[in-house]
Design a protein around this motif. Structure first.
Motif, PDB file in Angstrom:
ATOM      1  N   ARG A 250     -15.515   1.498   8.295  1.00 51.91           N
ATOM      2  CA  ARG A 250     -15.148   1.828   6.916  1.00 51.91           C
ATOM      3  C   ARG A 250     -13.782   2.504   6.967  1.00 51.91           C
ATOM      4  O   ARG A 250     -13.633   3.586   7.529  1.00 51.91           O
ATOM      5  N   VAL A 251     -12.781   1.853   6.368  1.00 54.24           N
ATOM      6  CA  VAL A 251     -11.386   2.259   6.539  1.00 54.24           C
ATOM      7  C   VAL A 251     -10.737   2.528   5.187  1.00 54.24           C
ATOM      8  O   VAL A 251     -10.918   1.775   4.228  1.00 54.24           O
ATOM      9  N   TRP A 252      -9.962   3.595   5.142  1.00 53.86           N
ATOM     10  CA  TRP A 252      -9.028   3.801   4.036  1.00 53.86           C
ATOM     11  C   TRP A 252      -7.636   3.562   4.593  1.00 53.86           C
ATOM     12  O   TRP A 252      -7.190   4.274   5.509  1.00 53.86           O
ATOM     13  N   ALA A 253      -6.949   2.556   4.054  1.00 53.27           N
ATOM     14  CA  ALA A 253      -5.593   2.244   4.466  1.00 53.27           C
ATOM     15  C   ALA A 253      -4.633   2.723   3.389  1.00 53.27           C
ATOM     16  O   ALA A 253      -4.641   2.209   2.268  1.00 53.27           O
ATOM     17  N   VAL A 254      -3.834   3.721   3.713  1.00 51.83           N
ATOM     18  CA  VAL A 254      -2.803   4.212   2.810  1.00 51.83           C
ATOM     19  C   VAL A 254      -1.520   3.495   3.204  1.00 51.83           C
ATOM     20  O   VAL A 254      -0.985   3.730   4.295  1.00 51.83           O
ATOM     21  N   GLY A 255      -1.040   2.598   2.355  1.00 44.28           N
ATOM     22  CA  GLY A 255       0.073   1.788   2.797  1.00 44.28           C
ATOM     23  C   GLY A 255       0.898   1.204   1.667  1.00 44.28           C
ATOM     24  O   GLY A 255       0.642   1.431   0.485  1.00 44.28           O
ATOM     25  N   ASP A 256       1.902   0.437   2.079  1.00 51.60           N
ATOM     26  CA  ASP A 256       2.819  -0.195   1.138  1.00 51.60           C
ATOM     27  C   ASP A 256       2.597  -1.705   1.136  1.00 51.60           C
ATOM     28  O   ASP A 256       1.532  -2.185   1.550  1.00 51.60           O
ATOM     29  N   SER A 257       3.599  -2.461   0.711  1.00 58.26           N
ATOM     30  CA  SER A 257       3.429  -3.901   0.548  1.00 58.26           C
ATOM     31  C   SER A 257       3.270  -4.624   1.883  1.00 58.26           C
ATOM     32  O   SER A 257       2.813  -5.773   1.907  1.00 58.26           O
ATOM     33  N   PHE A 258       3.655  -4.004   2.990  1.00 61.54           N
ATOM     34  CA  PHE A 258       3.433  -4.665   4.280  1.00 61.54           C
ATOM     35  C   PHE A 258       1.942  -4.730   4.601  1.00 61.54           C
ATOM     36  O   PHE A 258       1.458  -5.741   5.118  1.00 61.54           O
ATOM     37  N   ILE A 267      -7.602 -10.398   5.051  1.00 64.01           N
ATOM     38  CA  ILE A 267      -7.952 -10.034   6.427  1.00 64.01           C
ATOM     39  C   ILE A 267      -8.741  -8.727   6.489  1.00 64.01           C
ATOM     40  O   ILE A 267      -9.803  -8.678   7.120  1.00 64.01           O
ATOM     41  N   PRO A 268      -8.291  -7.634   5.832  1.00 59.99           N
ATOM     42  CA  PRO A 268      -9.112  -6.413   5.857  1.00 59.99           C
ATOM     43  C   PRO A 268     -10.492  -6.630   5.244  1.00 59.99           C
ATOM     44  O   PRO A 268     -11.467  -5.989   5.659  1.00 59.99           O
ATOM     45  N   GLN A 269     -10.570  -7.530   4.264  1.00 61.61           N
ATOM     46  CA  GLN A 269     -11.846  -7.791   3.598  1.00 61.61           C
ATOM     47  C   GLN A 269     -12.885  -8.350   4.567  1.00 61.61           C
ATOM     48  O   GLN A 269     -14.091  -8.207   4.328  1.00 61.61           O
ATOM     49  N   GLN A 270     -12.439  -8.986   5.641  1.00 66.39           N
ATOM     50  CA  GLN A 270     -13.362  -9.535   6.633  1.00 66.39           C
ATOM     51  C   GLN A 270     -13.442  -8.682   7.900  1.00 66.39           C
ATOM     52  O   GLN A 270     -14.448  -8.705   8.598  1.00 66.39           O
ATOM     53  N   LEU A 271     -12.387  -7.940   8.164  1.00 64.80           N
ATOM     54  CA  LEU A 271     -12.337  -7.133   9.381  1.00 64.80           C
ATOM     55  C   LEU A 271     -13.041  -5.794   9.213  1.00 64.80           C
ATOM     56  O   LEU A 271     -13.645  -5.269  10.157  1.00 64.80           O
ATOM     57  N   PHE A 272     -12.989  -5.247   7.975  1.00 69.35           N
ATOM     58  CA  PHE A 272     -13.530  -3.922   7.709  1.00 69.35           C
ATOM     59  C   PHE A 272     -14.741  -3.984   6.790  1.00 69.35           C
ATOM     60  O   PHE A 272     -14.990  -4.994   6.123  1.00 69.35           O
ATOM     61  N   GLU A 273     -15.452  -2.881   6.734  1.00 65.91           N
ATOM     62  CA  GLU A 273     -16.652  -2.765   5.904  1.00 65.91           C
ATOM     63  C   GLU A 273     -16.299  -2.873   4.417  1.00 65.91           C
ATOM     64  O   GLU A 273     -15.184  -2.536   4.015  1.00 65.91           O
ATOM     65  N   ASP A 274     -17.246  -3.361   3.609  1.00 67.98           N
ATOM     66  CA  ASP A 274     -16.966  -3.655   2.198  1.00 67.98           C
ATOM     67  C   ASP A 274     -16.514  -2.433   1.403  1.00 67.98           C
ATOM     68  O   ASP A 274     -15.775  -2.565   0.420  1.00 67.98           O
ATOM     69  N   ALA A 275     -16.951  -1.241   1.790  1.00 66.60           N
ATOM     70  CA  ALA A 275     -16.579  -0.022   1.058  1.00 66.60           C
ATOM     71  C   ALA A 275     -15.194   0.486   1.456  1.00 66.60           C
ATOM     72  O   ALA A 275     -14.768   1.535   0.968  1.00 66.60           O
ATOM     73  N   SER A 276     -14.503  -0.239   2.312  1.00 67.84           N
ATOM     74  CA  SER A 276     -13.136   0.142   2.679  1.00 67.84           C
ATOM     75  C   SER A 276     -12.222  -0.005   1.471  1.00 67.84           C
ATOM     76  O   SER A 276     -12.513  -0.747   0.531  1.00 67.84           O
ATOM     77  N   ARG A 277     -11.095   0.687   1.515  1.00 66.33           N
ATOM     78  CA  ARG A 277     -10.176   0.685   0.382  1.00 66.33           C
ATOM     79  C   ARG A 277      -8.730   0.603   0.883  1.00 66.33           C
ATOM     80  O   ARG A 277      -8.392   1.114   1.942  1.00 66.33           O
ATOM     81  N   PHE A 278      -7.892  -0.021   0.054  1.00 68.52           N
ATOM     82  CA  PHE A 278      -6.439  -0.018   0.246  1.00 68.52           C
ATOM     83  C   PHE A 278      -5.853   0.883  -0.828  1.00 68.52           C
ATOM     84  O   PHE A 278      -5.945   0.588  -2.014  1.00 68.52           O
ATOM     85  N   LEU A 308     -15.771   8.112   6.122  1.00 72.07           N
ATOM     86  CA  LEU A 308     -14.966   7.048   6.715  1.00 72.07           C
ATOM     87  C   LEU A 308     -15.106   7.003   8.234  1.00 72.07           C
ATOM     88  O   LEU A 308     -15.496   7.980   8.875  1.00 72.07           O
ATOM     89  N   ASP A 309     -14.739   5.855   8.794  1.00 71.61           N
ATOM     90  CA  ASP A 309     -14.630   5.703  10.247  1.00 71.61           C
ATOM     91  C   ASP A 309     -13.180   5.809  10.713  1.00 71.61           C
ATOM     92  O   ASP A 309     -12.926   6.107  11.877  1.00 71.61           O
ATOM     93  N   LEU A 310     -12.239   5.565   9.790  1.00 70.36           N
ATOM     94  CA  LEU A 310     -10.836   5.548  10.171  1.00 70.36           C
ATOM     95  C   LEU A 310      -9.957   5.716   8.941  1.00 70.36           C
ATOM     96  O   LEU A 310     -10.237   5.137   7.890  1.00 70.36           O
TER      97      LEU A 310
END
Length: 336
Positions: A250-258, A267-278, A308-310
């Motif tokens: 379960r990941v929270w990715a704080v990021g920009d357009s990259f 890709i994150p939708q399949q690599l990470f858990e469904d409750a992950s967020r961008f 979260l896990d990451l």
């Protein structure tokens, strides 16, 4: 206006005729979008002018967002003391998260300016590079215990040996071909950091095309032309993610357009858990099922984080001067 003035060199070169035409067409014609594109095409084909803001053409037909060039040259340098202070706060945040069993991974995304300064246009090509934000953040991050992944350096090391372009002529972001390698490298880094067997990412045979897919011609598409004379080769392949029996963090990715380029490819939708967020620029939350809402509308933020896990901070060199859009201060306040 009721009528358009007769076309002359004077009113064409000053833009008066085009502006009058646009106003007249908006009022009179349903096909005005065609004529807007025709006007764009004429300006581009005859005078090499575009309507895209802050886009410039460099050498060998490469287009740049100007801020990536200026960032590489150090025009927006925040100062060493300021960056050292920000990294110290980020380390406090990372230590607090680690105490709760949540690692923070700092990812330096690539930047087209850093990747190919040899293609800068005049006058930037002749300017001396000064200390910049990316180099200074990287220096201070490496002095801490914060885990990091430098995709800028990773792609630069591939530059002379890559079989296909890592940046295309008509886009700001890395190419689809580079993206495949970025994802594979990031997944391996996360797997080692979490000490978990996360889903496997793999790619198939490469096909080279002359027509861009997705965002590989993103800058050029923004010119809104009738036709394109952009000549480039684009490398694509099918990719798969094998998730059966694997741990999805379960990941929270704080990021920009990259990071957005990964998200658009799902890709994150399949690599990470469904409750992950961008968390896009830490201002807007993107969910895996397509919802979007403001970050400030999250209820009980600390409880969400502790589940979260990451935490992933994913930021390109042109944005790192603003690291990390309020996230560092918000997290620091929550855990101190």
């Amino acid at each position: 206006i009721e009528e358009v003035n007769d076309l002359s060199w004077k009113n064409w070169s000053t833009g008066t005729w085009q502006e009058d035409c646009e106003v007249w067409l908006k009022r009179r014609m349903k096909s005005r979008h065609f004529f807007i594109r025709l006007n764009n095409q004429l300006k581009y084909s005859l005078f090499n002018q575009t309507n895209a803001k802050d886009i410039i053409e460099g050498k060998n037909g490469y287009y740049f967002e100007e801020r990536y060039i200026r960032s590489y040259l150090g025009f927006d340098f925040q100062g060493e003391a300021s960056i050292a202070e920000n990294v110290a706060i980020l380390k406090d945040v990372a230590d607090s998260l680690k105490a709760s069993g949540i690692p923070l991974l700092m990812v330096f995304a690539s930047g087209k300016g850093t990747f190919m300064p040899e293609n800068f246009p005049s006058p930037y090509y002749t300017m001396s590079k000064q200390t910049n934000n990316y180099e200074t953040y990287r220096k201070y991050i490496t002095l801490t215990s914060i885990p990091y992944l430098d995709l800028n350096q990773y792609l630069l090391e591939m530059k002379d040996t890559a079989s296909y372009a890592l940046y295309t002529k008509g886009n700001t972001h890395w190419s689809a071909y580079a993206l495949y390698h970025v994802v594979d490298t990031m997944a391996k880094k996360i797997e080692a950091l979490l000490d978990k067997d996360i889903p496997d990412f793999s790619i198939g045979p490469v096909e080279v095309e002359q027509q861009a897919r997705g965002n590989d011609a993103g800058i050029f598409d923004s010119f809104n032309l009738l036709w394109s004379d952009l000549e480039d080769n684009y490398a694509y392949c099918d990719w798969t993610i094998e998730a059966e029996g694997k741990f999805k963090p379960r990941v929270w990715a704080v990021g920009d357009s990259f990071y957005g380029t990964l998200f658009e490819e799902k890709i994150p939708q399949q690599l990470f858990e469904d409750a992950s967020r961008f968390l896009y620029y830490f201002q807007e939350v993107w969910t895996h099922d397509g919802q979007r809402y403001r970050t400030r509308d999250i209820q009980n933020l600390k409880a969400w984080i502790e589940d979260l896990d990451l935490v992933l901070v994913f930021i390109t060199d042109a944005n790192i001067g603003a690291c990390c859009w309020g996230m560092t201060g918000t997290f620091h306040d929550l855990f101190h």
